[in-house]
Motif scaffolding. Structure first.
Motif, PDB file in Angstrom:
ATOM      1  N   LEU A  95      32.305  19.268 -14.502  1.00 35.92           N
ATOM      2  CA  LEU A  95      31.261  20.289 -14.526  1.00 35.92           C
ATOM      3  C   LEU A  95      30.613  20.269 -15.904  1.00 35.92           C
ATOM      4  N   GLU A  96      29.288  20.150 -15.938  1.00 37.24           N
ATOM      5  CA  GLU A  96      28.571  20.219 -17.214  1.00 37.24           C
ATOM      6  C   GLU A  96      27.803  21.529 -17.298  1.00 37.24           C
TER       7      GLU A  96
ATOM      8  N   TYR B 151      37.939  21.786 -11.933  1.00 33.04           N
ATOM      9  CA  TYR B 151      37.462  20.473 -12.366  1.00 33.04           C
ATOM     10  C   TYR B 151      38.474  19.758 -13.261  1.00 33.04           C
TER      11      TYR B 151
ATOM     12  N   ILE C   7      35.353  19.936 -18.178  1.00 31.95           N
ATOM     13  CA  ILE C   7      34.137  20.743 -18.307  1.00 31.95           C
ATOM     14  C   ILE C   7      33.502  20.411 -19.647  1.00 31.95           C
TER      15      ILE C   7
ATOM     16  N   VAL D 105      36.177  29.229 -18.311  1.00 34.87           N
ATOM     17  CA  VAL D 105      36.369  27.775 -18.292  1.00 34.87           C
ATOM     18  C   VAL D 105      37.833  27.434 -18.022  1.00 34.87           C
TER      19      VAL D 105
ATOM     20  N   HIS E  33      38.822  27.395 -14.504  1.00 34.31           N
ATOM     21  CA  HIS E  33      38.190  26.398 -13.641  1.00 34.31           C
ATOM     22  C   HIS E  33      38.581  24.971 -14.011  1.00 34.31           C
ATOM     23  N   LEU E  34      39.677  24.832 -14.758  1.00 33.03           N
ATOM     24  CA  LEU E  34      40.213  23.517 -15.098  1.00 33.03           C
ATOM     25  C   LEU E  34      41.580  23.320 -14.455  1.00 33.03           C
TER      26      LEU E  34
ATOM     27  N   PHE F 138      38.276  20.673 -21.920  1.00 35.15           N
ATOM     28  CA  PHE F 138      36.976  21.302 -22.145  1.00 35.15           C
ATOM     29  C   PHE F 138      36.427  20.714 -23.436  1.00 35.15           C
TER      30      PHE F 138
END
Length: 233
Positions: free
Chosen positions: A37-38, A95, A98, A121, A124-125, A131
């Motif tokens: 994800l960027e 993800y 990120i 963040v 979501h990892l 990150f």
């Protein structure tokens, strides 16, 4: 941050193929897995390069104008683009990595916003995932105490890009001079965060943090950028 005017000129002002290649190499060295994800992807230069390397890319940006520019480049529909705020990742998946590059994180205005983003963040990892982001060093505030002004032409449009600092802010003023004598202008404000506070916030949330500078392998407070590699433990 409003990019409604700048989006039309963005790549002509800042596109740097060599830097984009460095960002891709930096990412490949640190991301395990292929689902990325960027955040604040801008016009999608780095995003598209990574997608062509085989990464499964999802990317978001707050500016719908910038997302439109990014989609125009993605002729093979390799990337899932979204208009979205990097401070709110609700609804997104988990993800392998990120990213938030090109000092985009400095568009957040306070450490409270930064901590909230870091927490989001982290959630979501996958475990052990990374990150990656960069941010201005405090040296940039000193650099722009004396305002910097760049002037030039983009096709038949004259422009001026002025940068000044007002601790802890870096302020960018963009002006585009049209043929009919009108002037289009846009101002962007970034916040410079103390490195120790950023590292402490990441560590408290549950990241292991490695700091380097400007694609180098060591930390340098006099460099332009800190590069942060935060690993979810």
């Amino acid at each position: 941050m409003n990019y409604s005017i700048l989006a039309g000129y963005y790549d002509r002002l800042v596109k740097d193929d060599e830097a984009s290649a460095h960002w891709c190499a930096y990412t490949k060295k640190r991301i395990q897995g292929d689902k990325i994800l960027e955040l604040a992807c801008g016009s999608g230069e780095i995003t598209l390069r990574l997608a062509k390397l085989g990464y499964r890319m999802t990317a978001l940006d707050l500016s719908d104008d910038m997302i439109l520019k990014a989609k125009e480049k993605d002729v093979d529909d390799l990337i899932a683009y979204h208009v979205g705020d990097m401070r709110d990742l609700s609804g997104y998946e988990v993800y392998d990595g990120i990213l938030c590059f090109c000092d985009s994180i400095n568009y957040l205005s306070s450490m409270n916003e930064l901590r909230k983003m870091f927490l989001d963040v982290h959630g979501h990892l996958t475990n052990g995932a990374s990150f990656l982001f960069d941010m201005h060093t405090e040296a940039r505030l000193i650099e722009f105490e004396e305002p910097f002004i760049e002037e030039g032409w983009i096709d038949d449009t004259g422009y001026q890009w002025a940068i000044e600092s007002d601790n802890p802010r870096i302020i960018h003023h963009f002006r585009f001079y049209q043929n009919d004598a009108t002037v289009l202008s846009e101002t962007h404000v970034q916040t410079v965060f103390p490195l120790d506070e950023v590292v402490e916030a990441l560590t408290d949330i549950g990241f292991k943090v490695v700091v380097t500078s400007d694609f180098e392998e060591e930390e340098d407070a006099g460099a332009e950028k800190y590069f942060i590699h935060a690993i979810k433990e």
